[in-house]
Design a protein around this motif. Structure first.
Motif, PDB file in Angstrom:
ATOM      1  N   ARG A   1      85.788  31.798 -10.923  1.00 36.89           N
ATOM      2  CA  ARG A   1      84.473  32.405 -10.786  1.00 36.89           C
ATOM      3  C   ARG A   1      83.451  31.474 -10.146  1.00 36.89           C
ATOM      4  O   ARG A   1      82.256  31.602 -10.380  1.00 36.89           O
TER       5      ARG A   1
ATOM      6  N   THR B   1      81.073  29.509  -7.324  1.00 35.04           N
ATOM      7  CA  THR B   1      80.180  29.892  -6.231  1.00 35.04           C
ATOM      8  C   THR B   1      80.389  28.948  -5.047  1.00 35.04           C
ATOM      9  O   THR B   1      81.170  27.999  -5.116  1.00 35.04           O
TER      10      THR B   1
ATOM     11  N   PHE C   1      75.233  28.052 -14.459  1.00 36.28           N
ATOM     12  CA  PHE C   1      75.190  29.404 -13.888  1.00 36.28           C
ATOM     13  C   PHE C   1      75.293  29.356 -12.363  1.00 36.28           C
ATOM     14  O   PHE C   1      75.929  30.225 -11.750  1.00 36.28           O
TER      15      PHE C   1
ATOM     16  N   THR D   1      78.778  30.646 -12.720  1.00 38.11           N
ATOM     17  CA  THR D   1      78.188  31.930 -13.112  1.00 38.11           C
ATOM     18  C   THR D   1      78.402  32.290 -14.583  1.00 38.11           C
ATOM     19  O   THR D   1      78.627  33.450 -14.918  1.00 38.11           O
TER      20      THR D   1
ATOM     21  N   SER E   1      76.544  32.639 -18.012  1.00 39.96           N
ATOM     22  CA  SER E   1      75.178  32.760 -18.513  1.00 39.96           C
ATOM     23  C   SER E   1      75.140  32.539 -20.019  1.00 39.96           C
ATOM     24  O   SER E   1      75.977  33.062 -20.761  1.00 39.96           O
TER      25      SER E   1
END
Length: 303
Positions: A184, A186, A239, A243, A245
């Motif tokens: 996941r 970024t 985050f 990602t 949270s």
């Protein structure tokens, strides 16, 4: 120890914290965990309640039960955010949200970012009435915020304990963050992953940060706020890279902050009192800066 647990704080601080917490409850229902309502579509035999759900015992979720919790909790949270009936609404919201979380976490996945937030919901009703901006100090308000702070730090420290208990030092030297980035990550995480050994250093840093987090209580207020700012920065980076949270945890962590100084309603009132700026003429002069001759009425035009 008792004096530390009940260290008096301004009532305005707990009032602002209460508004923030209850507004998040409403936001959580419609933004962060609306998927809980879909749990009723799952066969009942897949519902494996948490220990507390078995001890009470709580019923297996049904469409009616989930709908009642949702449509009762949402308006109550918005009403409680105004500070009305802090004990009656506070205990009701805690009970309903607690049930909402048990439903959410009884299908195989338990999020540890909810622990401190639930403690905050349980502690707030004990603080009693509080008004925004009230500088009167209260031990009850101090206790509610202190136990929330302890829960926040326990979340970090016990997370480190779990890492060392089940993974040992291999957690720090392994590929934990690398796997998270693959799953996941970024674009920012991809850039960081290209730096040799940086992820290993980050894993050791995370362990050190979590193990040492209780030291925040030994710091003076100024440095404590700086440290809490570091906590928020850590979650922002988390985050931005993988990602993940921790929104409810971050709300609970606001219990460390001097929230009585944040009064947006007063700011809006000040802006309204100021009103629009006075008009200026084409020459850039204020109309009241004109001379006495300029203020005399113009003569009537002759026919």
């Amino acid at each position: 120890m008792t004096g530390w647990l009940t260290e008096a704080v301004p009532r305005g601080r707990v009032a602002a914290f209460r508004t923030l917490v209850y507004l998040f409850v409403a936001a959580d229902l419609v933004v962060f965990t609306p998927w809980v309502r879909t749990r009723v579509d799952v066969p009942g035999e897949l519902y494996q309640p948490l220990l507390i759900g078995r001890l009470l015992p709580l019923p297996t979720p049904t469409p009616t039960l989930v709908a009642v919790i949702f449509w009762t909790l949402l308006p109550l949270a918005l009403l409680a955010a105004t500070g009305r009936a802090p004990r009656l609404l506070g205990w009701s919201i805690f009970a309903l949200y607690f049930q909402w979380m048990i439903i959410a976490m009884s299908y195989g996945k338990v999020d540890h970012d909810r622990f401190a937030f639930l403690v905050a919901l349980a502690a707030l009703p004990t603080a009693g009435r509080a008004r925004h901006g009230d500088a009167t100090r209260s031990e009850a308000a101090g206790w509610a915020l202190r136990v929330t702070q302890i829960a926040v730090i326990c979340t970090y420290f016990l997370a480190a304990w779990a890492k060392l208990r089940f993974g040992g030092l291999d957690w720090a030297t392994g590929s934990v963050l690398a796997r998270a980035i693959i799953r996941r990550g970024t674009d920012l995480a991809d850039l960081i992953a290209q730096v040799p050994y940086l992820l290993i250093v980050a894993q050791f840093g995370i362990l050190a940060f979590e193990v040492l987090s209780p030291l925040v209580f030994l710091l003076r207020e100024r440095w404590r706020l700086v440290t809490v700012g570091f906590f928020y920065t850590f979650h922002l980076i988390t985050f931005a890279t993988i990602t993940i949270s921790f929104a409810p945890h971050l709300v609970a962590m606001a219990g460390f902050l001097p929230l009585e100084k944040v009064r947006p309603i007063d700011w809006l009132r000040r802006l309204r009192r100021r009103g629009p700026p006075a008009a200026v003429d084409q020459l850039g002069e204020h109309p009241l800066a004109a001379t006495g001759d300029d203020l005399r009425p113009a003569p009537l035009a002759q026919p």
